[in-house]
Design a protein around this motif. Structure first.
Motif, PDB file in Angstrom:
ATOM      1  N   THR A 110      12.644  -7.866  -1.030  1.00  0.00           N
ATOM      2  CA  THR A 110      12.686  -6.514  -0.488  1.00  0.00           C
ATOM      3  C   THR A 110      11.722  -5.599  -1.227  1.00  0.00           C
ATOM      4  O   THR A 110      10.976  -4.826  -0.627  1.00  0.00           O
ATOM      5  N   ALA A 111      11.724  -5.726  -2.571  1.00  0.00           N
ATOM      6  CA  ALA A 111      10.833  -4.902  -3.386  1.00  0.00           C
ATOM      7  C   ALA A 111       9.375  -5.254  -3.116  1.00  0.00           C
ATOM      8  O   ALA A 111       8.513  -4.379  -3.010  1.00  0.00           O
ATOM      9  N   LEU A 112       9.088  -6.561  -2.991  1.00  0.00           N
ATOM     10  CA  LEU A 112       7.719  -6.987  -2.706  1.00  0.00           C
ATOM     11  C   LEU A 112       7.260  -6.474  -1.346  1.00  0.00           C
ATOM     12  O   LEU A 112       6.122  -6.031  -1.183  1.00  0.00           O
ATOM     13  N   GLY A 113       8.182  -6.506  -0.389  1.00  0.00           N
ATOM     14  CA  GLY A 113       7.849  -6.015   0.941  1.00  0.00           C
ATOM     15  C   GLY A 113       7.527  -4.539   0.922  1.00  0.00           C
ATOM     16  O   GLY A 113       6.619  -4.074   1.611  1.00  0.00           O
ATOM     17  N   ALA A 114       8.268  -3.781   0.095  1.00  0.00           N
ATOM     18  CA  ALA A 114       8.036  -2.340  -0.007  1.00  0.00           C
ATOM     19  C   ALA A 114       6.663  -2.053  -0.603  1.00  0.00           C
ATOM     20  O   ALA A 114       5.949  -1.151  -0.162  1.00  0.00           O
ATOM     21  N   ILE A 115       6.291  -2.851  -1.623  1.00  0.00           N
ATOM     22  CA  ILE A 115       4.988  -2.673  -2.261  1.00  0.00           C
ATOM     23  C   ILE A 115       3.870  -2.976  -1.262  1.00  0.00           C
ATOM     24  O   ILE A 115       2.892  -2.245  -1.142  1.00  0.00           O
ATOM     25  N   LYS A 116       4.028  -4.063  -0.508  1.00  0.00           N
ATOM     26  CA  LYS A 116       3.008  -4.432   0.463  1.00  0.00           C
ATOM     27  C   LYS A 116       2.878  -3.372   1.549  1.00  0.00           C
ATOM     28  O   LYS A 116       1.774  -3.023   1.973  1.00  0.00           O
ATOM     29  N   ALA A 117       4.020  -2.843   2.005  1.00  0.00           N
ATOM     30  CA  ALA A 117       3.988  -1.808   3.028  1.00  0.00           C
ATOM     31  C   ALA A 117       3.289  -0.560   2.518  1.00  0.00           C
ATOM     32  O   ALA A 117       2.490   0.064   3.216  1.00  0.00           O
ATOM     33  N   SER A 118       3.569  -0.209   1.261  1.00  0.00           N
ATOM     34  CA  SER A 118       2.939   0.955   0.647  1.00  0.00           C
ATOM     35  C   SER A 118       1.427   0.753   0.539  1.00  0.00           C
ATOM     36  O   SER A 118       0.643   1.667   0.778  1.00  0.00           O
ATOM     37  N   SER A 119       1.026  -0.474   0.173  1.00  0.00           N
ATOM     38  CA  SER A 119      -0.393  -0.784   0.048  1.00  0.00           C
ATOM     39  C   SER A 119      -1.093  -0.707   1.397  1.00  0.00           C
ATOM     40  O   SER A 119      -2.201  -0.172   1.509  1.00  0.00           O
ATOM     41  N   ARG A 120      -0.427  -1.215   2.437  1.00  0.00           N
ATOM     42  CA  ARG A 120      -1.027  -1.162   3.774  1.00  0.00           C
ATOM     43  C   ARG A 120      -1.191   0.281   4.237  1.00  0.00           C
ATOM     44  O   ARG A 120      -2.211   0.655   4.812  1.00  0.00           O
ATOM     45  N   THR A 121      -0.178   1.096   3.967  1.00  0.00           N
ATOM     46  CA  THR A 121      -0.255   2.510   4.341  1.00  0.00           C
ATOM     47  C   THR A 121      -1.411   3.191   3.623  1.00  0.00           C
ATOM     48  O   THR A 121      -2.152   3.971   4.228  1.00  0.00           O
ATOM     49  N   ALA A 122      -1.573   2.887   2.325  1.00  0.00           N
ATOM     50  CA  ALA A 122      -2.648   3.498   1.536  1.00  0.00           C
ATOM     51  C   ALA A 122      -4.022   3.112   2.087  1.00  0.00           C
ATOM     52  O   ALA A 122      -4.932   3.953   2.155  1.00  0.00           O
ATOM     53  N   LEU A 123      -4.170   1.864   2.482  1.00  0.00           N
ATOM     54  CA  LEU A 123      -5.455   1.410   3.019  1.00  0.00           C
ATOM     55  C   LEU A 123      -5.775   2.099   4.345  1.00  0.00           C
ATOM     56  O   LEU A 123      -6.907   2.536   4.568  1.00  0.00           O
ATOM     57  N   VAL A 124      -4.770   2.191   5.218  1.00  0.00           N
ATOM     58  CA  VAL A 124      -4.975   2.861   6.500  1.00  0.00           C
ATOM     59  C   VAL A 124      -5.271   4.338   6.278  1.00  0.00           C
ATOM     60  O   VAL A 124      -6.165   4.912   6.905  1.00  0.00           O
ATOM     61  N   LEU A 125      -4.528   4.950   5.366  1.00  0.00           N
ATOM     62  CA  LEU A 125      -4.713   6.375   5.066  1.00  0.00           C
ATOM     63  C   LEU A 125      -6.122   6.659   4.585  1.00  0.00           C
ATOM     64  O   LEU A 125      -6.782   7.598   5.066  1.00  0.00           O
ATOM     65  N   GLU A 126      -6.621   5.849   3.659  1.00  0.00           N
ATOM     66  CA  GLU A 126      -7.956   6.074   3.109  1.00  0.00           C
ATOM     67  C   GLU A 126      -9.023   5.871   4.180  1.00  0.00           C
ATOM     68  O   GLU A 126      -9.993   6.628   4.263  1.00  0.00           O
ATOM     69  N   ALA A 127      -8.845   4.853   5.015  1.00  0.00           N
ATOM     70  CA  ALA A 127      -9.829   4.590   6.071  1.00  0.00           C
ATOM     71  C   ALA A 127      -9.872   5.731   7.081  1.00  0.00           C
ATOM     72  O   ALA A 127     -10.951   6.164   7.502  1.00  0.00           O
ATOM     73  N   LEU A 128      -8.707   6.231   7.470  1.00  0.00           N
ATOM     74  CA  LEU A 128      -8.664   7.335   8.427  1.00  0.00           C
ATOM     75  C   LEU A 128      -9.204   8.621   7.825  1.00  0.00           C
ATOM     76  O   LEU A 128      -9.930   9.366   8.483  1.00  0.00           O
ATOM     77  N   ARG A 129      -8.836   8.900   6.563  1.00  0.00           N
ATOM     78  CA  ARG A 129      -9.339  10.115   5.912  1.00  0.00           C
ATOM     79  C   ARG A 129     -10.868  10.082   5.846  1.00  0.00           C
ATOM     80  O   ARG A 129     -11.533  11.073   6.159  1.00  0.00           O
ATOM     81  N   ARG A 130     -11.406   8.953   5.459  1.00  0.00           N
ATOM     82  CA  ARG A 130     -12.864   8.857   5.366  1.00  0.00           C
ATOM     83  C   ARG A 130     -13.501   8.953   6.749  1.00  0.00           C
ATOM     84  O   ARG A 130     -14.560   9.580   6.910  1.00  0.00           O
ATOM     85  N   GLY A 131     -12.869   8.365   7.759  1.00  0.00           N
ATOM     86  CA  GLY A 131     -13.395   8.448   9.106  1.00  0.00           C
ATOM     87  C   GLY A 131     -13.431   9.877   9.609  1.00  0.00           C
ATOM     88  O   GLY A 131     -14.396  10.303  10.256  1.00  0.00           O
ATOM     89  N   ILE A 132     -12.397  10.642   9.289  1.00  0.00           N
ATOM     90  CA  ILE A 132     -12.335  12.048   9.712  1.00  0.00           C
ATOM     91  C   ILE A 132     -13.374  12.879   8.977  1.00  0.00           C
ATOM     92  O   ILE A 132     -14.098  13.676   9.576  1.00  0.00           O
ATOM     93  N   LEU A 133     -13.466  12.693   7.667  1.00  0.00           N
ATOM     94  CA  LEU A 133     -14.372  13.514   6.871  1.00  0.00           C
ATOM     95  C   LEU A 133     -15.840  13.125   7.037  1.00  0.00           C
ATOM     96  O   LEU A 133     -16.730  13.895   6.680  1.00  0.00           O
ATOM     97  N   SER A 134     -16.095  11.940   7.594  1.00  0.00           N
ATOM     98  CA  SER A 134     -17.475  11.525   7.842  1.00  0.00           C
ATOM     99  C   SER A 134     -17.941  11.906   9.245  1.00  0.00           C
ATOM    100  O   SER A 134     -19.130  11.848   9.551  1.00  0.00           O
ATOM    101  N   GLY A 135     -16.972  12.273  10.099  1.00  0.00           N
ATOM    102  CA  GLY A 135     -17.319  12.568  11.477  1.00  0.00           C
ATOM    103  C   GLY A 135     -17.257  11.359  12.381  1.00  0.00           C
ATOM    104  O   GLY A 135     -17.456  11.453  13.595  1.00  0.00           O
ATOM    105  N   GLU A 136     -16.982  10.185  11.810  1.00  0.00           N
ATOM    106  CA  GLU A 136     -16.814   8.973  12.617  1.00  0.00           C
ATOM    107  C   GLU A 136     -15.660   9.159  13.600  1.00  0.00           C
ATOM    108  O   GLU A 136     -15.700   8.660  14.731  1.00  0.00           O
ATOM    109  N   LEU A 137     -14.633   9.869  13.135  1.00  0.00           N
ATOM    110  CA  LEU A 137     -13.515  10.253  13.996  1.00  0.00           C
ATOM    111  C   LEU A 137     -13.648  11.758  14.221  1.00  0.00           C
ATOM    112  O   LEU A 137     -13.195  12.560  13.405  1.00  0.00           O
TER     113      LEU A 137
END
Length: 224
Positions: free
Chosen positions: A4-31
């Motif tokens: 359960t703890a490992l799953g939570a860490i993985k979920a948090s990591s996936r969220t962080a990766l998506v968050l960073e990609a979207l933030r960069r896409g927005i701030l670059s004008g790609e989105l």
């Protein structure tokens, strides 16, 4: 560690990766502004479930980079006159006070971090990296004000400031002027000139606000 703890860490990591990609896409004008961000499409794009995408979008909404509506869904936030005035009016009122108090307190790590941010902004050719470095420069000078409320409010405005900056630069690059203003602010701060540093910060923010508002008006006239 439990599954359960490992799953939570993985979920948090996936969220962080998506968050960073979207933030960069927005701030670059790609989105671009007004672009719809559909959970199912983003989940497929990033190879994750909808949960990390949903959490990332909630974080971006809290940072002011996207808007969420029950009617239109999630869209990239548009930089308009209202947003610009709201963000920069708040900064004009709060940031000079925080910078003055940080300088009076001796800056602690602020001077070193501000110099690093200036160097990073000077060396990059990427607008997103430059905008985020400029954002870090400002934080370095107000973070030591010993007032968590002031720091918290200014931190909440950081991504919106970056969004506005990138949109303004895309129309008329002005970062060299701003970099010179940053150097003057830092010189005053390192010399312990608290009032002068606060004055220069207020002037710097006000000038950029007027530049941004003028470009928004010009863009509006061009659309018509």
């Amino acid at each position: 560690m439990s599954e359960t703890a490992l799953g939570a860490i993985k979920a948090s990591s996936r969220t962080a990766l998506v968050l960073e990609a979207l933030r960069r896409g927005i701030l670059s004008g790609e989105l671009p502004a007004g672009r719809a961000l559909v959970e199912v499409e983003l989940a497929s794009r990033f190879g994750v479930s909808k949960t990390p995408v949903r959490e990332a979008l909630k974080t971006l909404s809290g940072a002011g980079l996207v808007t969420i509506s029950e009617y239109t869904g999630v869209t990239v936030r548009k930089v308009d006159e209202r947003l610009t005035r709201s963000v920069f009016d708040a900064r004009c009122l709060i940031e000079p006070v925080a910078v003055r108090r940080s300088v009076e307190a001796g800056l602690r790590d602020g001077g070193r971090l501000a110099r690093e941010a200036l160097r990073k902004a000077d060396e990059t050719t990427d607008e997103v990296t430059r905008s985020l470095a400029n954002r870090d420069f400002h934080r370095a000078l107000y973070a030591d004000c010993d007032n968590e409320v002031l720091v918290g409010v200014l931190d909440q405005l950081r991504d919106q400031t970056a969004l506005i900056s990138v949109n303004v630069w895309s129309q008329r690059p002005s970062w060299e002027d701003e970099a010179q203003e940053h150097r003057q602010i830092l010189e005053a701060a390192l010399n312990g000139q608290a009032d002068e540093a606060a004055r220069l910060v207020l002037q710097h923010i006000s000038v950029f606000q007027e530049r941004a508002l003028q470009q928004i008006k010009e863009a509006g006239r061009e659309v018509r």
